[in-house]
Design an enzyme around this catalytic site. Structure first.
Site, short mmCIF file in Angstrom:
data_model
loop_
_atom_site.label_atom_id
_atom_site.label_comp_id
_atom_site.label_asym_id
_atom_site.label_seq_id
_atom_site.Cartn_x
_atom_site.Cartn_y
_atom_site.Cartn_z
N HIS A 211 4.95 -22.47 38.15
CA HIS A 211 5.16 -23.01 39.50
C HIS A 211 6.35 -22.28 40.11
O HIS A 211 7.40 -22.11 39.47
CB HIS A 211 5.43 -24.51 39.39
CG HIS A 211 5.96 -25.10 40.66
ND1 HIS A 211 5.34 -24.94 41.88
CD2 HIS A 211 7.09 -25.84 40.91
CE1 HIS A 211 6.04 -25.57 42.81
NE2 HIS A 211 7.10 -26.11 42.26
N CYS B 233 4.22 -30.94 42.71
CA CYS B 233 4.14 -29.51 42.37
C CYS B 233 3.35 -29.25 41.09
O CYS B 233 3.03 -28.11 40.77
CB CYS B 233 5.54 -28.92 42.26
SG CYS B 233 6.44 -29.01 43.81
N ASN C 186 8.79 -22.41 47.83
CA ASN C 186 8.05 -23.39 47.03
C ASN C 186 6.98 -24.05 47.91
O ASN C 186 7.30 -24.84 48.80
CB ASN C 186 9.05 -24.42 46.50
CG ASN C 186 8.39 -25.50 45.66
OD1 ASN C 186 7.17 -25.65 45.66
ND2 ASN C 186 9.20 -26.27 44.96
N1 COA Z 1 23.50 -22.73 51.86
C1 COA Z 1 24.80 -22.70 51.57
N2 COA Z 1 25.40 -23.56 50.77
C2 COA Z 1 24.64 -24.50 50.20
C3 COA Z 1 23.27 -24.62 50.42
C4 COA Z 1 22.70 -23.67 51.31
N3 COA Z 1 21.38 -23.68 51.61
N4 COA Z 1 22.79 -25.64 49.72
C5 COA Z 1 23.80 -26.18 49.05
N5 COA Z 1 24.94 -25.48 49.35
C6 COA Z 1 26.29 -25.70 48.85
C7 COA Z 1 26.50 -27.12 48.37
O1 COA Z 1 26.85 -27.95 49.46
C8 COA Z 1 27.64 -26.93 47.41
O2 COA Z 1 28.85 -26.82 48.15
P1 COA Z 1 30.18 -27.57 47.63
O3 COA Z 1 30.46 -26.97 46.29
O4 COA Z 1 31.16 -27.21 48.70
O5 COA Z 1 29.83 -29.00 47.56
C9 COA Z 1 27.38 -25.56 46.80
O6 COA Z 1 26.47 -24.90 47.70
C10 COA Z 1 26.74 -25.62 45.44
O7 COA Z 1 25.68 -26.56 45.49
P2 COA Z 1 24.77 -26.82 44.26
O8 COA Z 1 23.83 -27.92 44.59
O9 COA Z 1 25.64 -26.96 43.05
O10 COA Z 1 23.98 -25.44 44.17
P3 COA Z 1 23.06 -24.95 43.03
O11 COA Z 1 23.59 -23.71 42.42
O12 COA Z 1 22.67 -26.06 42.11
O13 COA Z 1 21.76 -24.51 43.84
C11 COA Z 1 19.58 -25.34 44.37
C12 COA Z 1 21.08 -25.48 44.61
C13 COA Z 1 18.87 -26.38 45.21
C14 COA Z 1 19.14 -23.95 44.82
C15 COA Z 1 19.26 -25.51 42.86
O14 COA Z 1 19.91 -26.66 42.38
C16 COA Z 1 17.80 -25.62 42.59
O15 COA Z 1 17.04 -24.70 42.81
N6 COA Z 1 17.33 -26.77 42.05
C17 COA Z 1 15.92 -26.97 41.81
C18 COA Z 1 15.26 -27.43 43.09
C19 COA Z 1 13.77 -27.35 43.02
O16 COA Z 1 13.23 -26.41 42.50
N7 COA Z 1 13.09 -28.35 43.60
C20 COA Z 1 11.67 -28.39 43.63
C21 COA Z 1 11.13 -28.60 42.27
S1 COA Z 1 9.40 -28.65 42.27
#
Ligand code: COA
Length: 341
Positions: A264, A123, A294
């Site tokens: 980004h 990215c 993304n």
């Molecule tokens: N729909 C519903 N629930 C979801 C889900 C989805 N698409 N994805 C994850 N969950 C659930 C998880 O299983 C977890 O459930 P649990 O508490 O029962 O285990 C809960 O939601 C919270 O998960 P968590 O990973 O803590 O969520 P978060 O608030 O961290 O959000 C992201 C997840 C991926 C949106 C966030 O971490 C993020 O944006 N990270 C950066 C990723 C990124 O930008 N990557 C590319 C970089 S170039």
């Protein structure tokens, strides 16, 4: 034609960013459509990421098609003939051909005088490529470059993994840059930390196949994207403000002087957190996450092109940009847009 003979001044030390373009993948996929495949909801995705739809290439849409379309439209904005290009630099992690897709793009554009190659930095790829291309222009060895960011992560997303599949989409964007006396690229910083790279990967298959009686080999191929979302999120909100702060200080530019923050596009919460760290008001933060998700190396030129074409980003505007992602890799660039008014 030799670019020096074509008019590049060996004394030019600046770079002007003067044209942009973009291209879109054919299909629009909504959060509700994903909710029919994995256990997620429009409400969850929008509140955690800001994404409501993403675009996914159709099976007959190649990466080189997207990249060439974006490149063509940047050339048209710049008013350049493809033959005047010295360099086509394609930032991608998802080439049509692992040997390189930039030459196919060069051929599709008719950029017969340009050298073309791929650059992979996930990215951060567009930002790294912009800076790389700028070095050729600054030395006077080249005059005109087309920097394209294009990715089709849909080919490597595990569409049954709700933790990652909701985030990604496909697209392409391009910027035309030219050697100039007045420098539009005011500064940049690029960073890598492979020791933290395990939080976001598109890894090669771990195969172990018989080659001959006493020899084995590893067959090519890739596993789907693997991501620790929370760690990537923490990385982004720590490193992006830090690298931007460092760059602004080096360039002696205050955040209040910026016309636009061009990050980004990974997650709206990351955009908001970075903007808040610099007290940059939301209307100055470019975002099209809601419609694309993304798109990896494509996000920065894609959102820039939209903002140039709808008249928000105008000639003379100052932009601070930051790319970040797998590697881990990240960086920042400060530039002035010099496209058509
Ligand atoms: N729909 C519903 N629930 C979801 C889900 C989805 N698409 N994805 C994850 N969950 C659930 C998880 O299983 C977890 O459930 P649990 O508490 O029962 O285990 C809960 O939601 C919270 O998960 P968590 O990973 O803590 O969520 P978060 O608030 O961290 O959000 C992201 C997840 C991926 C949106 C966030 O971490 C993020 O944006 N990270 C950066 C990723 C990124 O930008 N990557 C590319 C970089 S170039």
């Amino acid at each position: 034609m030799d670019p020096l003979l074509a008019g590049a001044s060996p004394h030019s030390r600046g770079v002007a960013l003067i044209g942009s373009g973009s291209a879109q993948a054919a299909q629009v996929i909504s959060n509700n459509q994903l909710g029919l495949r994995v256990d997620t909801s429009d409400e969850w995705i929008q509140s955690r990421t800001g994404i409501s739809t993403r675009r996914v290439s159709s099976p007959d849409q190649r990466l080189s098609d997207l990249a060439a379309d974006a490149g063509r439209s940047a050339l048209a904005m710049a008013g350049w003939s493809p033959k005047s290009l010295d360099l086509v630099l394609l930032a991608t992690s998802t080439p049509d051909d692992l040997f390189g897709t930039a030459p196919a793009v060069q051929a599709a554009l008719g950029a017969t005088n340009a050298v073309a190659f791929d650059l992979t930095a996930a990215c951060s790829g567009f930002l790294f490529s912009l800076v790389t291309a700028a070095q050729f222009l600054r030395t006077g060895s080249m005059r005109r470059a087309l920097v394209i960011g294009a990715d089709q992560l849909s080919r490597f997303v595990d569409w049954d993994d709700r933790r990652s599949c909701v985030l990604f989409g496909d697209g392409a964007g391009a910027v035309a840059i030219e050697a100039a006396d007045e420098d539009g690229l005011l500064g940049f910083l690029l960073r890598s930390d492979g020791s933290r790279g395990g939080v976001l990967n598109l890894p090669a298959l771990d195969s172990n196949e018989v080659l001959a009686a006493d020899a084995r080999h590893r067959q090519g191929g890739y596993r789907p994207i693997e991501m620790n979302g929370q760690e990537v999120y923490k990385f982004a909100i720590r490193e992006v403000p830090a690298v931007l702060q460092c760059l602004l200080e080096r360039c002696a530019v205050g955040a209040e002087s910026l016309d636009w923050l061009l990050l980004h596009q990974a997650n709206q919460r990351i955009l908001d957190a970075v903007a808040d760290r610099f007290a940059i008001p939301r209307p100055k933060v470019l975002s099209n996450l809601a419609h694309y998700g993304n798109t990896s190396a494509a996000t920065i030129p894609l959102v820039l092109d939209e903002a140039v074409r709808d008249g928000r980003v105008r000639s003379g505007h100052l932009l601070a940009s930051s790319g970040f992602g797998a590697g881990l890799s990240w960086g920042a660039a400060l530039f002035r847009w010099q496209g058509p008014a």
